[in-house]
Scaffold this motif. Structure first.
Motif, PDB file in Angstrom:
ATOM      1  N   TYR A 165       0.847  -1.199   0.000  1.00 31.09           N
ATOM      2  CA  TYR A 165       0.000   0.000   0.000  1.00 31.09           C
ATOM      3  C   TYR A 165       0.884   1.251   0.000  1.00 31.09           C
ATOM      4  O   TYR A 165       1.636   1.491   0.945  1.00 31.09           O
ATOM      5  N   TYR A 166       0.777   2.038  -1.067  1.00 29.28           N
ATOM      6  CA  TYR A 166       1.555   3.267  -1.192  1.00 29.28           C
ATOM      7  C   TYR A 166       0.633   4.462  -0.955  1.00 29.28           C
ATOM      8  O   TYR A 166      -0.378   4.609  -1.658  1.00 29.28           O
ATOM      9  N   ASN A 168       0.238   8.272  -1.383  1.00 32.07           N
ATOM     10  CA  ASN A 168       0.768   9.452  -2.056  1.00 32.07           C
ATOM     11  C   ASN A 168       0.134  10.679  -1.411  1.00 32.07           C
ATOM     12  O   ASN A 168      -1.021  11.018  -1.683  1.00 32.07           O
ATOM     13  N   HIS A 176      -3.848   9.889  -2.117  1.00 28.30           N
ATOM     14  CA  HIS A 176      -4.091   8.782  -3.032  1.00 28.30           C
ATOM     15  C   HIS A 176      -3.504   7.510  -2.423  1.00 28.30           C
ATOM     16  O   HIS A 176      -2.374   7.522  -1.925  1.00 28.30           O
ATOM     17  N   LEU A 177      -4.260   6.433  -2.473  1.00 25.38           N
ATOM     18  CA  LEU A 177      -3.783   5.134  -1.997  1.00 25.38           C
ATOM     19  C   LEU A 177      -3.632   4.206  -3.196  1.00 25.38           C
ATOM     20  O   LEU A 177      -4.622   3.864  -3.852  1.00 25.38           O
ATOM     21  N   SER A 178      -2.403   3.827  -3.497  1.00 30.41           N
ATOM     22  CA  SER A 178      -2.136   2.890  -4.587  1.00 30.41           C
ATOM     23  C   SER A 178      -1.863   1.516  -4.004  1.00 30.41           C
ATOM     24  O   SER A 178      -1.151   1.391  -2.994  1.00 30.41           O
ATOM     25  N   SER A 203      -4.208   2.570 -12.372  1.00 31.26           N
ATOM     26  CA  SER A 203      -3.061   3.400 -12.729  1.00 31.26           C
ATOM     27  C   SER A 203      -2.540   3.013 -14.107  1.00 31.26           C
ATOM     28  O   SER A 203      -2.914   1.977 -14.669  1.00 31.26           O
ATOM     29  N   HIS A 207      -2.164  -1.148 -11.688  1.00 36.12           N
ATOM     30  CA  HIS A 207      -2.629  -1.541 -10.361  1.00 36.12           C
ATOM     31  C   HIS A 207      -3.779  -0.651  -9.889  1.00 36.12           C
ATOM     32  O   HIS A 207      -4.065   0.406 -10.470  1.00 36.12           O
ATOM     33  N   LYS A 209      -6.063   1.832  -7.478  1.00 37.91           N
ATOM     34  CA  LYS A 209      -5.812   2.975  -6.610  1.00 37.91           C
ATOM     35  C   LYS A 209      -7.137   3.631  -6.225  1.00 37.91           C
ATOM     36  O   LYS A 209      -8.100   3.632  -6.993  1.00 37.91           O
ATOM     37  N   LEU A 211      -8.571   7.285  -4.909  1.00 40.90           N
ATOM     38  CA  LEU A 211      -8.105   8.660  -4.944  1.00 40.90           C
ATOM     39  C   LEU A 211      -8.859   9.569  -3.978  1.00 40.90           C
ATOM     40  O   LEU A 211     -10.013   9.328  -3.634  1.00 40.90           O
TER      41      LEU A 211
END
Length: 232
Positions: A165-166, A168, A176-178, A203, A207, A209, A211
Motif C-alpha cells: 500500500y503506497y 501518495n 491517493h492510496l495505490s 493506474s 494496479h 488505486k 483517490l
C-alpha cells in the motif's frame, strides 16, 4: 526547432514565500538551450529564482505544449503559468509524456547554495509530514503492517495478502492510496472495494488505486482488504 517541453517553477531563496505556480513551455534542443532558457527567466539579482523541475524531448514539442495548455486551461493563471497548489503537476504529466513517447531529460542539480538550501528544507518538511502521516495511518490499522517512509510517501507491506500500500500524500489532506502488486488481480480487487462503497481507478501501470481520501479512509480501505479480500 523546438524539441524540449519543460516544467519550471519560481522559488523564494529566502524561504519566506510559497509560490504555487508552474510554467509549462518549450525551447530548442539540447541541455544548453534549456539552461539558457532558465537563466533568461531567472533574474540573478532577485531572491525569486527559476528552477526547472522536469523536462522531456519530443519531435513535435509545440503540438505537445499546445495540447497540455488546453488540458490545463482551468488552472491557467497567466500565459504559460498554471496553478499547481498540490505540487503534483510533474507527477500527473509523467504518464502522459510516457504515453506519447517523450524522452525524459535528467535535470542537473543547482550549484546555487541558496537554491540547494531551499530544496533541502522542502525535502525535510515533506519527509516529516510523510512520517507523521505514516504514524497516523498505523495507529488506525486493525493489525500492524511492516511500513517505511519512502521518497514516494508512506508505504505499508502486507505479507498475508502479498500487496503493498503506497500512500501518495497531498497538501490538501486528500491523499491517493495505490495498491501495489495488484495488476494481475485488478478486476477482482476493484469489484471487492466497489461492493464495499469505494471508487477504484486503475493506474497507468495497471494496479488499483483509490483517490482523494483522508487518513481514516486510507486505514479503512487497508483494514477492509486485510480482513475480507479473498477470505469470503
Amino acid at each position: 526547432m523546438h524539441s524540449i517541453i519543460y516544467i519550471m517553477r519560481h522559488i523564494d531563496i529566502g524561504g519566506h514565500v510559497d509560490i504555487p505556480y508552474k510554467k509549462v513551455g518549450i525551447t530548442g534542443s539540447g541541455k544548453a538551450t534549456l539552461t539558457s532558457r532558465l537563466q533568461q527567466i531567472s533574474n540573478t539579482k532577485s531572491p525569486i529564482k527559476a528552477q526547472c523541475v522536469a523536462a522531456w524531448e519530443h519531435s513535435d514539442a509545440r503540438a505537445v505544449e499546445s495540447a497540455l495548455h488546453s488540458f490545463m486551461e482551468e488552472s491557467r493563471v497567466e500565459g504559460e503559468w498554471f496553478l499547481d497548489k498540490e505540487d503534483t503537476l510533474v507527477e500527473r504529466m509523467q504518464p502522459i509524456m510516457s504515453l506519447i513517447g517523450a524522452k525524459p531529460i535528467q535535470i542537473e542539480e543547482s550549484e546555487d547554495s541558496y537554491t540547494k538550501n531551499v530544496i533541502k528544507k522542502e525535502t525535510e518538511a515533506r519527509q516529516k509530514s510523510d512520517h507523521i502521516l505514516l504514524g497516523e495511518v498505523s495507529d488506525l490499522l486493525d493489525k500492524p503492517l511492516r511500513s517505511s517512509s519512502r521518497n514516494s510517501g508512506p508505504t505499508f507491506f502486507s505479507e498475508d495478502k502479498e500487496l503493498t500500500y503506497y500512500v501518495n500524500a497531498r497538501k490538501s489532506g486528500k491523499h491517493h492510496l495505490s495498491i501495489g502488486r495488484s495488476k494481475g488481480i485488478f478486476e477482482e480487487i476493484r469489484d471487492f472495494l466497489e461492493t464495499n462503497g469505494y471508487d477504484v481507478d486503475q493506474s497507468h501501470k495497471g494496479h488499483a488505486k483509490v483517490l482523494n481520501i483522508g487518513t481514516s479512509i486510507i486505514a479503512d480501505v487497508i483494514n477492509l482488504i486485510e480482513k475480507g479480500f479473498r477470505d469470503s
